[in-house]
Write a protein that holds these residues in place. Structure first.
Motif, PDB file in Angstrom:
ATOM      1  N   LEU A  94      18.498 -14.457 -34.528  1.00  0.00           N
ATOM      2  CA  LEU A  94      19.817 -14.035 -34.988  1.00  0.00           C
ATOM      3  C   LEU A  94      20.735 -13.782 -33.811  1.00  0.00           C
ATOM      4  O   LEU A  94      20.282 -13.457 -32.710  1.00  0.00           O
ATOM      5  N   GLY A  95      22.011 -13.900 -34.057  1.00  0.00           N
ATOM      6  CA  GLY A  95      23.015 -13.586 -33.062  1.00  0.00           C
ATOM      7  C   GLY A  95      23.821 -12.371 -33.470  1.00  0.00           C
ATOM      8  O   GLY A  95      23.899 -12.030 -34.649  1.00  0.00           O
ATOM      9  N   THR A  96      24.415 -11.729 -32.493  1.00  0.00           N
ATOM     10  CA  THR A  96      25.288 -10.590 -32.739  1.00  0.00           C
ATOM     11  C   THR A  96      26.246 -10.444 -31.564  1.00  0.00           C
ATOM     12  O   THR A  96      26.107 -11.109 -30.548  1.00  0.00           O
ATOM     13  N   GLY A  97      27.199  -9.586 -31.734  1.00  0.00           N
ATOM     14  CA  GLY A  97      28.101  -9.217 -30.656  1.00  0.00           C
ATOM     15  C   GLY A  97      27.875  -7.754 -30.332  1.00  0.00           C
ATOM     16  O   GLY A  97      27.598  -6.951 -31.214  1.00  0.00           O
ATOM     17  N   ILE A  98      27.958  -7.419 -29.071  1.00  0.00           N
ATOM     18  CA  ILE A  98      27.742  -6.042 -28.629  1.00  0.00           C
ATOM     19  C   ILE A  98      29.096  -5.418 -28.332  1.00  0.00           C
ATOM     20  O   ILE A  98      29.901  -6.001 -27.602  1.00  0.00           O
ATOM     21  N   PRO A  99      29.373  -4.239 -28.901  1.00  0.00           N
ATOM     22  CA  PRO A  99      30.657  -3.595 -28.624  1.00  0.00           C
ATOM     23  C   PRO A  99      30.825  -3.350 -27.126  1.00  0.00           C
ATOM     24  O   PRO A  99      29.878  -2.992 -26.437  1.00  0.00           O
ATOM     25  N   LEU A 148      33.031  -1.608 -23.775  1.00  0.00           N
ATOM     26  CA  LEU A 148      33.551  -0.304 -23.387  1.00  0.00           C
ATOM     27  C   LEU A 148      34.908  -0.008 -24.026  1.00  0.00           C
ATOM     28  O   LEU A 148      35.842  -0.798 -23.908  1.00  0.00           O
ATOM     29  N   GLY A 149      34.968   1.101 -24.723  1.00  0.00           N
ATOM     30  CA  GLY A 149      36.219   1.540 -25.320  1.00  0.00           C
ATOM     31  C   GLY A 149      36.505   0.958 -26.690  1.00  0.00           C
ATOM     32  O   GLY A 149      37.504   1.301 -27.313  1.00  0.00           O
ATOM     33  N   HIS A 150      35.656   0.056 -27.175  1.00  0.00           N
ATOM     34  CA  HIS A 150      35.865  -0.569 -28.479  1.00  0.00           C
ATOM     35  C   HIS A 150      34.561  -0.569 -29.263  1.00  0.00           C
ATOM     36  O   HIS A 150      33.481  -0.707 -28.707  1.00  0.00           O
ATOM     37  N   GLY A 151      34.691  -0.454 -30.565  1.00  0.00           N
ATOM     38  CA  GLY A 151      33.516  -0.553 -31.411  1.00  0.00           C
ATOM     39  C   GLY A 151      32.753   0.742 -31.519  1.00  0.00           C
ATOM     40  O   GLY A 151      33.071   1.737 -30.886  1.00  0.00           O
ATOM     41  N   GLN A 152      31.731   0.676 -32.331  1.00  0.00           N
ATOM     42  CA  GLN A 152      30.905   1.835 -32.630  1.00  0.00           C
ATOM     43  C   GLN A 152      29.525   1.608 -32.013  1.00  0.00           C
ATOM     44  O   GLN A 152      28.642   1.036 -32.646  1.00  0.00           O
ATOM     45  N   HIS A 153      29.340   2.056 -30.791  1.00  0.00           N
ATOM     46  CA  HIS A 153      28.109   1.789 -30.050  1.00  0.00           C
ATOM     47  C   HIS A 153      26.875   2.364 -30.740  1.00  0.00           C
ATOM     48  O   HIS A 153      25.848   1.689 -30.821  1.00  0.00           O
ATOM     49  N   ALA A 154      26.954   3.590 -31.213  1.00  0.00           N
ATOM     50  CA  ALA A 154      25.794   4.219 -31.853  1.00  0.00           C
ATOM     51  C   ALA A 154      25.392   3.449 -33.109  1.00  0.00           C
ATOM     52  O   ALA A 154      24.198   3.225 -33.345  1.00  0.00           O
ATOM     53  N   ARG A 155      26.366   3.063 -33.901  1.00  0.00           N
ATOM     54  CA  ARG A 155      26.077   2.295 -35.114  1.00  0.00           C
ATOM     55  C   ARG A 155      25.441   0.962 -34.762  1.00  0.00           C
ATOM     56  O   ARG A 155      24.487   0.523 -35.384  1.00  0.00           O
ATOM     57  N   PHE A 156      25.983   0.290 -33.754  1.00  0.00           N
ATOM     58  CA  PHE A 156      25.415  -0.994 -33.326  1.00  0.00           C
ATOM     59  C   PHE A 156      23.957  -0.832 -32.911  1.00  0.00           C
ATOM     60  O   PHE A 156      23.098  -1.651 -33.264  1.00  0.00           O
ATOM     61  N   LEU A 157      23.648   0.206 -32.136  1.00  0.00           N
ATOM     62  CA  LEU A 157      22.279   0.404 -31.679  1.00  0.00           C
ATOM     63  C   LEU A 157      21.326   0.643 -32.845  1.00  0.00           C
ATOM     64  O   LEU A 157      20.183   0.161 -32.826  1.00  0.00           O
ATOM     65  N   LYS A 158      21.770   1.342 -33.874  1.00  0.00           N
ATOM     66  CA  LYS A 158      20.949   1.535 -35.077  1.00  0.00           C
ATOM     67  C   LYS A 158      20.715   0.207 -35.786  1.00  0.00           C
ATOM     68  O   LYS A 158      19.602  -0.080 -36.228  1.00  0.00           O
ATOM     69  N   LEU A 178      17.723 -15.727 -46.127  1.00  0.00           N
ATOM     70  CA  LEU A 178      17.742 -14.691 -45.090  1.00  0.00           C
ATOM     71  C   LEU A 178      18.871 -13.678 -45.249  1.00  0.00           C
ATOM     72  O   LEU A 178      18.730 -12.526 -44.854  1.00  0.00           O
ATOM     73  N   HIS A 179      19.988 -14.114 -45.798  1.00  0.00           N
ATOM     74  CA  HIS A 179      21.159 -13.231 -45.879  1.00  0.00           C
ATOM     75  C   HIS A 179      20.845 -11.893 -46.549  1.00  0.00           C
ATOM     76  O   HIS A 179      21.152 -10.835 -45.979  1.00  0.00           O
ATOM     77  N   PRO A 180      20.238 -11.870 -47.749  1.00  0.00           N
ATOM     78  CA  PRO A 180      19.978 -10.557 -48.352  1.00  0.00           C
ATOM     79  C   PRO A 180      18.988  -9.712 -47.548  1.00  0.00           C
ATOM     80  O   PRO A 180      19.100  -8.486 -47.526  1.00  0.00           O
ATOM     81  N   LEU A 181      18.056 -10.354 -46.858  1.00  0.00           N
ATOM     82  CA  LEU A 181      17.103  -9.611 -46.025  1.00  0.00           C
ATOM     83  C   LEU A 181      17.820  -8.963 -44.846  1.00  0.00           C
ATOM     84  O   LEU A 181      17.561  -7.796 -44.516  1.00  0.00           O
ATOM     85  N   MET A 182      18.705  -9.714 -44.211  1.00  0.00           N
ATOM     86  CA  MET A 182      19.495  -9.164 -43.106  1.00  0.00           C
ATOM     87  C   MET A 182      20.364  -8.016 -43.585  1.00  0.00           C
ATOM     88  O   MET A 182      20.413  -6.961 -42.961  1.00  0.00           O
ATOM     89  N   LEU A 183      21.059  -8.233 -44.670  1.00  0.00           N
ATOM     90  CA  LEU A 183      21.992  -7.224 -45.190  1.00  0.00           C
ATOM     91  C   LEU A 183      21.255  -5.934 -45.527  1.00  0.00           C
ATOM     92  O   LEU A 183      21.749  -4.848 -45.233  1.00  0.00           O
ATOM     93  N   ASP A 184      20.053  -6.036 -46.109  1.00  0.00           N
ATOM     94  CA  ASP A 184      19.262  -4.837 -46.427  1.00  0.00           C
ATOM     95  C   ASP A 184      18.927  -4.057 -45.166  1.00  0.00           C
ATOM     96  O   ASP A 184      19.037  -2.830 -45.148  1.00  0.00           O
ATOM     97  N   LYS A 185      18.512  -4.755 -44.114  1.00  0.00           N
ATOM     98  CA  LYS A 185      18.162  -4.072 -42.864  1.00  0.00           C
ATOM     99  C   LYS A 185      19.387  -3.446 -42.203  1.00  0.00           C
ATOM    100  O   LYS A 185      19.314  -2.345 -41.677  1.00  0.00           O
ATOM    101  N   LEU A 186      20.498  -4.142 -42.245  1.00  0.00           N
ATOM    102  CA  LEU A 186      21.720  -3.603 -41.653  1.00  0.00           C
ATOM    103  C   LEU A 186      22.233  -2.393 -42.427  1.00  0.00           C
ATOM    104  O   LEU A 186      22.676  -1.406 -41.837  1.00  0.00           O
ATOM    105  N   LYS A 187      22.131  -2.433 -43.747  1.00  0.00           N
ATOM    106  CA  LYS A 187      22.537  -1.271 -44.550  1.00  0.00           C
ATOM    107  C   LYS A 187      21.614  -0.085 -44.316  1.00  0.00           C
ATOM    108  O   LYS A 187      22.057   1.065 -44.354  1.00  0.00           O
TER     109      LYS A 187
END
Length: 120
Positions: free
Chosen positions: A12-17, A19-29, A108-117
């Motif tokens: 999977l791919g993602t973007g990492i927040p 400095l100064g933008h985004g929600q770092h703690a949420r991303f790490l979870k 895969l989409h519903p599996l990903m979404l469940d883990k992210l939620k």
């Protein structure tokens, strides 16, 4: 889109927040929830490229928050045309307004979404 059906064989791919933008703690979870269950997580640095890779089957899925509409518009159309599923992080169809995206094939989409939620 790629045909994998199980998270443990997916990349999977993602973007990492940054400095100064985004929600770092949420991303790490979210990263914690996903990275324990997949073959790998990649960051290329451009959501538009990541979405094109999902549409082409080079990557199995992608998620990110705090994007602009121009980061997502062309990519989400390519993924939909390739047979993939694209939603916002709540599972709805408001990606361009909310600025969040979760995408993969139909299995895969519903599996990903469940883990992210589950990350909260």
């Amino acid at each position: 889109v790629a045909g994998r059906k199980h998270l443990d064989e997916s990349v999977l791919g993602t973007g990492i927040p940054f400095l100064g933008h985004g929600q770092h703690a949420r991303f790490l979870k979210e990263l914690h929830q996903i990275s324990q269950r997949v073959a790998g997580v990649r960051r290329f640095g451009a959501a538009s490229l990541d979405l094109a890779y999902v549409a082409a089957g080079r990557m199995d899925g992608f998620w990110e928050r705090d994007l602009k509409p121009w980061d997502m518009a062309a990519g989400l159309l390519m993924i939909q045309e390739a047979g993939g599923k694209v939603t916002d992080m709540d599972g709805g169809e408001d990606m361009l307004t909310k600025g969040s995206i979760c995408t993969a094939n139909l299995e895969l989409h519903p599996l990903m979404l469940d883990k992210l939620k589950a990350a909260g």
